[in-house]
Design a protein around this motif. Structure first.
Motif, PDB file in Angstrom:
ATOM      1  N   ASN A   1       0.802  -1.220   0.000  1.00  0.00           N
ATOM      2  CA  ASN A   1       0.000   0.000   0.000  1.00  0.00           C
ATOM      3  C   ASN A   1       0.840   1.278   0.000  1.00  0.00           C
ATOM      4  OD1 ASN A   1      -2.837  -0.897   0.111  1.00  0.00           O
ATOM      5  ND2 ASN A   1      -2.133  -1.971   1.938  1.00  0.00           N
ATOM      6  N   TRP A   2       1.877   1.299   0.817  1.00  0.00           N
ATOM      7  CA  TRP A   2       2.702   2.500   0.905  1.00  0.00           C
ATOM      8  C   TRP A   2       3.306   2.834  -0.458  1.00  0.00           C
ATOM      9  CZ3 TRP A   2       7.799   3.907   0.145  1.00  0.00           C
ATOM     10  CH2 TRP A   2       8.182   5.147   0.702  1.00  0.00           C
TER      11      TRP A   2
ATOM     12  N   GLY B   1       0.760   4.376  -2.829  1.00  0.00           N
ATOM     13  CA  GLY B   1       0.518   5.796  -2.549  1.00  0.00           C
ATOM     14  C   GLY B   1       1.639   6.665  -3.077  1.00  0.00           C
TER      15      GLY B   1
ATOM     16  N   TYR C   1      -7.408   3.796  -7.167  1.00  0.00           N
ATOM     17  CA  TYR C   1      -6.633   2.748  -6.501  1.00  0.00           C
ATOM     18  C   TYR C   1      -7.401   1.440  -6.594  1.00  0.00           C
ATOM     19  CZ  TYR C   1      -2.929   1.080  -3.426  1.00  0.00           C
ATOM     20  OH  TYR C   1      -1.818   0.439  -2.941  1.00  0.00           O
TER      21      TYR C   1
ATOM     22  N   GLY D   1      -8.596   6.965  -2.811  1.00  0.00           N
ATOM     23  CA  GLY D   1      -8.174   5.741  -2.132  1.00  0.00           C
ATOM     24  C   GLY D   1      -8.708   4.463  -2.757  1.00  0.00           C
TER      25      GLY D   1
ATOM     26  N   ARG E   1      -1.186   4.244   2.446  1.00  0.00           N
ATOM     27  CA  ARG E   1      -1.252   4.985   1.177  1.00  0.00           C
ATOM     28  C   ARG E   1      -1.043   6.476   1.409  1.00  0.00           C
ATOM     29  NH1 ARG E   1      -6.578   1.592  -1.001  1.00  0.00           N
ATOM     30  NH2 ARG E   1      -5.546  -0.416  -0.711  1.00  0.00           N
TER      31      ARG E   1
ATOM     32  N   TYR F   1       1.874   9.006   0.021  1.00  0.00           N
ATOM     33  CA  TYR F   1       1.583  10.332  -0.553  1.00  0.00           C
ATOM     34  C   TYR F   1       2.443  11.412   0.107  1.00  0.00           C
ATOM     35  CZ  TYR F   1      -1.206  14.729  -0.330  1.00  0.00           C
ATOM     36  OH  TYR F   1      -1.629  16.042  -0.317  1.00  0.00           O
TER      37      TYR F   1
ATOM     38  N   CYS G   1      -4.443   0.192   5.613  1.00  0.00           N
ATOM     39  CA  CYS G   1      -4.147   0.411   4.194  1.00  0.00           C
ATOM     40  C   CYS G   1      -4.323   1.886   3.842  1.00  0.00           C
ATOM     41  CB  CYS G   1      -5.003  -0.485   3.297  1.00  0.00           C
ATOM     42  SG  CYS G   1      -6.761  -0.218   3.441  1.00  0.00           S
TER      43      CYS G   1
ATOM     44  N   GLN H   1      -3.765  -3.072  -7.835  1.00  0.00           N
ATOM     45  CA  GLN H   1      -3.606  -3.972  -6.699  1.00  0.00           C
ATOM     46  C   GLN H   1      -3.867  -5.378  -7.256  1.00  0.00           C
ATOM     47  OE1 GLN H   1      -4.641  -4.147  -2.075  1.00  0.00           O
ATOM     48  NE2 GLN H   1      -6.273  -3.250  -3.259  1.00  0.00           N
TER      49      GLN H   1
ATOM     50  N   THR I   1      -8.635   9.547   0.987  1.00  0.00           N
ATOM     51  CA  THR I   1      -8.207   8.186   1.277  1.00  0.00           C
ATOM     52  C   THR I   1      -9.328   7.404   1.966  1.00  0.00           C
ATOM     53  OG1 THR I   1      -6.395   6.866   2.206  1.00  0.00           O
ATOM     54  CG2 THR I   1      -7.031   8.839   3.427  1.00  0.00           C
TER      55      THR I   1
END
Lengths: 353, 353
Positions: free
Chosen positions: B169-170, B173, B281, B253, B203, B207, B199, B299, B192
């Protein structure tokens, strides 16, 4: 037990022992074939299946091994319909404490042999098939094992020999077109589904009837067959919108096609609904989420699957069922339709390329 | 058999007979409880379950009745993720000739007791759960029956005690925000997911890092938490776009939230991507079908479900598995992002209401 199964002897049906004798194998071998077991040589299996079919054999007892499972088989799980149908089967299965087994299998016309084999081993309570017609051998294999089956047939072209659930396509086409006519549209295009599918034909005929009944001319240039997918909707709408006399409204054969129409409008610099009205078909969740939200014909997919699963349960209980159940469609008005642009109905210019 | 199960005696684990003796019931009663049978009085069942749990009982033999089924349990089948996850499980199950049983059950935090009971009767090969953490009793019930289970956890907050599959997730973002920065955007908003889901946090942190690393100020007014749904995306984007200094780009998000952002832009008379860039996303199919098609963070939901199902199979084969597998995310560039509008970065006027 299924309908008519108590009367095997009177109807002159064959018994397991008789099948074994004629095939020259043991009763246990015939039983293995019925249960989809793999330890039977292919030629023997074929011979036994043929005898079962020729004599319309019906299993008369349900096995203790029968699992509380209901199967749903799709040709194409990608379909945006799939989730709604699964929900419907799941709702009814839950009420009967049954699990739902999901399979994507086979071609557009029949479930694959791997599924048949595995399913016979699982011994479900019944099977919901999302196919139009089924090959005779598939029907025979299910019938000889006394596994009830029902077809969900949104394509509108069901096997007359199998209980099926569909919806009222002609009425859907009529309602969508009338809605546009009531908003002052005169040049209404239609991007319908594949030419060889009855549901496309029925919706198109509904469109024609609405036009004719309103005294409007049906312009053959504004009737295009598509493929129910986004890209098809985009291509056909682009074709129509590029003509010298483009329509002020387009009725699409599916919500996916309607999304393609929205994108074609955007590419032509047309605003929906101010410059172009768009109606979809199906009312799957993306219709609600589109920008603008789509006016569309609601096809009650979840209800259709619920009805199909309830039919399975009635077949198991030897209750009478309809051979064909057609559920009503209804128009859902959202934001993609509005009054026809003022001025000459066919004379809008604008940013069209 | 599962890992460590050959060593029952050495590990001092309890046997079926010992459980029966301590509970003061017959061995067959204990066996019925293990198999989820209904003909055991509730107090007896509770007593037996407690003993099984207290002594970490593990079934050491697999029953001949074990069905070639893999179960997938969702809290919320509505989720746009569901179909992709089902596809992944189905792909691997098919390769193992197993059917897929689908259940929607329970609350956000645990599968329901009806599922547990029915599943124990079905005796599947294994269970994939789309939940973050599981209650101890659920884990214990599965473990005592030696049914392997794996969690798919797109929320990024997995139970450390259960093998799980998630995604990065990171990094997602970070990639989304960098893409916008590279296109000259300086005022970038983020809508988000829920504040209490890891999660969303991951993200958002991606950002922040992208902004900070580019030397850009993070304006707290441009950070809003949402709910992953279309309506939430619409509301939050409307809020941001109505401010005196609106963003030129919004990172949503989820794809559903991004659809809400598209609709908010339309309502404000803003063109996407000319006036406002939007990144989603998930990369579910609606992202491709949106108008314009969404730039989004992919994803790998289907791959995640495939990995989870393969983990089940490895657990069954007593092969080692990772406790946590995190698959990479990647940016998919489509048509909803473009260079920042020229002129003062925060000074666009236009048709904003």
């Amino acid at each position: 037990m299924l309908l008519g199964m108590r009367d095997d002897e009177e109807m002159g049906r064959i018994t397991l022992a008789q099948v074994a004798e004629r095939a020259g194998v043991s009763i246990s071998t015939v039983s293995k074939v019925l249960n989809g077991r793999q330890d039977v040589a292919a030629p023997t299996r074929v011979k036994v299946e043929r005898l079962l079919e020729a004599h319309a054999y019906r299993r008369t007892t349900r096995s203790a091994r029968e699992a509380p499972l209901i199967e749903i088989v799709f040709h194409e799980l990608e379909s945006i319909w799939a989730m709604e149908l699964i929900r419907g089967v799941e709702n009814v299965a839950k009420a009967h404490n049954a699990g739902v087994v999901l399979t994507e299998s086979g071609t557009r016309h029949a479930p694959g042999p791997e599924w048949m084999e595995a399913m016979l081993q699982r011994r479900p309570l019944g099977v919901v098939l999302v196919f139009s017609t089924l090959p005779t051998e598939v029907k025979q294999q299910l019938r000889s094992r006394s596994i009830p089956f029902v077809i969900i047939d949104p394509a509108g072209d069901p096997d007359p020999d199998v209980p099926s659930v569909g919806s009222a396509n002609w009425n859907g086409g009529l309602a969508a077109t009338r809605h546009l006519i009531e908003h002052g549209h005169r040049r209404i295009g239609i991007v319908t589904g594949p030419e060889d599918m009855l549901c496309s034909r029925a919706r198109l005929d509904g469109y024609r009837s609405a036009m004719t009944m309103a005294g409007l001319e049906v312009d053959p240039d504004l009737i295009l067959f598509g493929d129910f997918h986004v890209e098809g909707g985009y291509d056909r709408a682009t074709e129509m919108l590029s003509r010298p006399h483009p329509p002020t409204a387009i009725f699409a054969g599916s919500d996916l096609q309607a999304l393609g129409v929205l994108e074609a409008a955007r590419a032509h610099g047309l605003r929906v609904p101010q410059d172009l009205s768009v109606v979809g078909y199906d009312d799957v969740s993306i219709a609600r989420w589109a920008s603008p939200a789509l006016t569309t014909v609601h096809q009650p997919l979840r209800r259709m699957a619920e009805e199909a699963t309830q039919m399975l349960m009635r077949l198991r209980a030897e209750e009478p069922v309809s051979t064909r159940l057609e559920l009503a469609t209804s128009l859902i008005v959202r934001k993609s339709t509005a009054s026809a642009p003022t001025g000459s109905p066919a004379g809008r210019g604008g940013a069209r390329s």
